[in-house]
Design a protein around this motif. Structure first.
Motif, PDB file in Angstrom:
ATOM      1  N   ALA A 198     -21.649 -23.867 -19.273  1.00 35.07           N
ATOM      2  CA  ALA A 198     -20.508 -24.765 -19.447  1.00 35.07           C
ATOM      3  C   ALA A 198     -20.714 -25.724 -20.620  1.00 35.07           C
ATOM      4  N   HIS A 199     -19.607 -26.178 -21.161  1.00 33.01           N
ATOM      5  CA  HIS A 199     -19.655 -27.240 -22.163  1.00 33.01           C
ATOM      6  C   HIS A 199     -19.591 -28.571 -21.428  1.00 33.01           C
ATOM      7  N   VAL A 200     -20.619 -29.381 -21.592  1.00 33.97           N
ATOM      8  CA  VAL A 200     -20.705 -30.678 -20.927  1.00 33.97           C
ATOM      9  C   VAL A 200     -20.632 -31.764 -21.991  1.00 33.97           C
ATOM     10  N   LYS A 201     -19.725 -32.698 -21.776  1.00 40.00           N
ATOM     11  CA  LYS A 201     -19.594 -33.850 -22.681  1.00 40.00           C
ATOM     12  C   LYS A 201     -19.804 -35.109 -21.858  1.00 40.00           C
TER      13      LYS A 201
ATOM     14  N   GLU B 182     -28.426 -28.624 -22.733  1.00 42.61           N
ATOM     15  CA  GLU B 182     -27.712 -29.192 -23.879  1.00 42.61           C
ATOM     16  C   GLU B 182     -26.370 -29.734 -23.424  1.00 42.61           C
ATOM     17  N   TRP B 183     -25.979 -30.831 -24.050  1.00 46.22           N
ATOM     18  CA  TRP B 183     -24.653 -31.398 -23.819  1.00 46.22           C
ATOM     19  C   TRP B 183     -24.251 -32.172 -25.053  1.00 46.22           C
ATOM     20  N   GLU B 184     -22.972 -32.420 -25.155  1.00 44.48           N
ATOM     21  CA  GLU B 184     -22.429 -33.261 -26.228  1.00 44.48           C
ATOM     22  C   GLU B 184     -22.456 -34.681 -25.696  1.00 44.48           C
ATOM     23  N   GLU B 185     -23.231 -35.527 -26.358  1.00 46.25           N
ATOM     24  CA  GLU B 185     -23.342 -36.912 -25.910  1.00 46.25           C
ATOM     25  C   GLU B 185     -22.671 -37.821 -26.919  1.00 46.25           C
ATOM     26  N   ILE B 186     -21.790 -38.657 -26.426  1.00 48.71           N
ATOM     27  CA  ILE B 186     -21.063 -39.596 -27.281  1.00 48.71           C
ATOM     28  C   ILE B 186     -21.441 -40.991 -26.832  1.00 48.71           C
ATOM     29  N   LYS B 187     -22.163 -41.691 -27.689  1.00 49.37           N
ATOM     30  CA  LYS B 187     -22.628 -43.044 -27.374  1.00 49.37           C
ATOM     31  C   LYS B 187     -21.509 -44.050 -27.658  1.00 49.37           C
ATOM     32  N   VAL B 188     -21.303 -44.952 -26.718  1.00 48.98           N
ATOM     33  CA  VAL B 188     -20.264 -45.969 -26.880  1.00 48.98           C
ATOM     34  C   VAL B 188     -20.836 -47.317 -27.314  1.00 48.98           C
ATOM     35  N   ASP B 189     -22.164 -47.432 -27.356  1.00 49.23           N
ATOM     36  CA  ASP B 189     -22.802 -48.701 -27.723  1.00 49.23           C
ATOM     37  C   ASP B 189     -22.291 -49.219 -29.065  1.00 49.23           C
ATOM     38  N   GLY B 190     -21.734 -50.427 -29.055  1.00 49.73           N
ATOM     39  CA  GLY B 190     -21.269 -51.062 -30.285  1.00 49.73           C
ATOM     40  C   GLY B 190     -20.135 -50.330 -30.968  1.00 49.73           C
ATOM     41  N   ARG B 191     -19.440 -49.499 -30.231  1.00 47.34           N
ATOM     42  CA  ARG B 191     -18.344 -48.700 -30.799  1.00 47.34           C
ATOM     43  C   ARG B 191     -17.106 -48.842 -29.922  1.00 47.34           C
ATOM     44  N   PRO B 192     -16.420 -49.990 -30.022  1.00 43.96           N
ATOM     45  CA  PRO B 192     -15.275 -50.230 -29.135  1.00 43.96           C
ATOM     46  C   PRO B 192     -14.179 -49.183 -29.262  1.00 43.96           C
ATOM     47  N   GLU B 193     -13.990 -48.608 -30.443  1.00 42.72           N
ATOM     48  CA  GLU B 193     -12.952 -47.593 -30.618  1.00 42.72           C
ATOM     49  C   GLU B 193     -13.304 -46.314 -29.851  1.00 42.72           C
ATOM     50  N   VAL B 194     -14.594 -46.002 -29.748  1.00 42.56           N
ATOM     51  CA  VAL B 194     -15.025 -44.820 -28.998  1.00 42.56           C
ATOM     52  C   VAL B 194     -14.880 -45.081 -27.496  1.00 42.56           C
ATOM     53  N   ARG B 195     -15.248 -46.272 -27.065  1.00 41.64           N
ATOM     54  CA  ARG B 195     -15.071 -46.625 -25.649  1.00 41.64           C
ATOM     55  C   ARG B 195     -13.590 -46.597 -25.284  1.00 41.64           C
ATOM     56  N   GLN B 196     -12.749 -47.049 -26.188  1.00 40.41           N
ATOM     57  CA  GLN B 196     -11.299 -47.042 -25.949  1.00 40.41           C
ATOM     58  C   GLN B 196     -10.784 -45.606 -25.804  1.00 40.41           C
ATOM     59  N   GLU B 197     -11.269 -44.713 -26.649  1.00 42.11           N
ATOM     60  CA  GLU B 197     -10.886 -43.302 -26.567  1.00 42.11           C
ATOM     61  C   GLU B 197     -11.357 -42.697 -25.239  1.00 42.11           C
ATOM     62  N   MET B 198     -12.596 -43.029 -24.833  1.00 43.98           N
ATOM     63  CA  MET B 198     -13.133 -42.565 -23.559  1.00 43.98           C
ATOM     64  C   MET B 198     -12.244 -43.046 -22.409  1.00 43.98           C
ATOM     65  N   ALA B 199     -11.867 -44.307 -22.437  1.00 50.84           N
ATOM     66  CA  ALA B 199     -11.028 -44.875 -21.381  1.00 50.84           C
ATOM     67  C   ALA B 199      -9.664 -44.193 -21.342  1.00 50.84           C
ATOM     68  N   ARG B 200      -9.147 -43.860 -22.491  1.00 46.75           N
ATOM     69  CA  ARG B 200      -7.861 -43.155 -22.548  1.00 46.75           C
ATOM     70  C   ARG B 200      -7.990 -41.773 -21.909  1.00 46.75           C
TER      71      ARG B 200
ATOM     72  N   LEU C  80     -28.101 -33.289 -14.244  1.00 42.73           N
ATOM     73  CA  LEU C  80     -27.679 -32.129 -15.030  1.00 42.73           C
ATOM     74  C   LEU C  80     -28.884 -31.278 -15.427  1.00 42.73           C
ATOM     75  N   ARG C  81     -29.957 -31.945 -15.862  1.00 37.50           N
ATOM     76  CA  ARG C  81     -31.183 -31.206 -16.202  1.00 37.50           C
ATOM     77  C   ARG C  81     -31.704 -30.438 -14.991  1.00 37.50           C
ATOM     78  N   ALA C  82     -31.693 -31.077 -13.828  1.00 36.82           N
ATOM     79  CA  ALA C  82     -32.170 -30.431 -12.601  1.00 36.82           C
ATOM     80  C   ALA C  82     -31.319 -29.210 -12.246  1.00 36.82           C
ATOM     81  N   ARG C  83     -30.078 -29.178 -12.698  1.00 33.83           N
ATOM     82  CA  ARG C  83     -29.190 -28.046 -12.426  1.00 33.83           C
ATOM     83  C   ARG C  83     -29.192 -27.039 -13.577  1.00 33.83           C
TER      84      ARG C  83
END
Length: 89
Positions: A2-5, A29-47, A22-25
């Motif tokens: 599966a694709h995990v984000k 690999e996964w796509e990780e998107i860090k929101v630290d110090g990135r309010p626009e990314v957190r806003q997109e995540m919330a949307r 997830l590792r235990a299962r």
């Protein structure tokens, strides 16, 4: 597989706990998107997720939720089938 984000933060213990499950299962690999110090990314995540807390996890484009939701899905036996993806027709 599966694709995990995962929308996450370096300082979030729930993010680390979700990734450990997830590792235990078998997810390596996964796509990780860090929101630290990135309010626009957190806003997109919330949307996308309807929530502003991390982690927010998507598997094959389906919003699974946060760490507690991921663990609950696993406890119900639903995580591994989701990670395997759809059954062949």
């Amino acid at each position: 597989m599966a694709h995990v984000k995962i929308y996450s933060s370096d300082f979030c213990p729930y993010c680390h706990r979700a990734k450990a499950l997830l590792r235990a299962r078998g997810v390596t690999e996964w796509e990780e998107i860090k929101v630290d110090g990135r309010p626009e990314v957190r806003q997109e995540m919330a949307r996308l997720a309807g929530r502003s807390t991390v982690p927010q996890i998507f598997i094959n484009g389906q919003h699974v939720g946060g760490c507690d939701d991921l663990h609950a899905l696993d406890a119900r036996g639903g995580l591994e089938p989701l990670l395997r993806g759809p059954s062949p027709a």
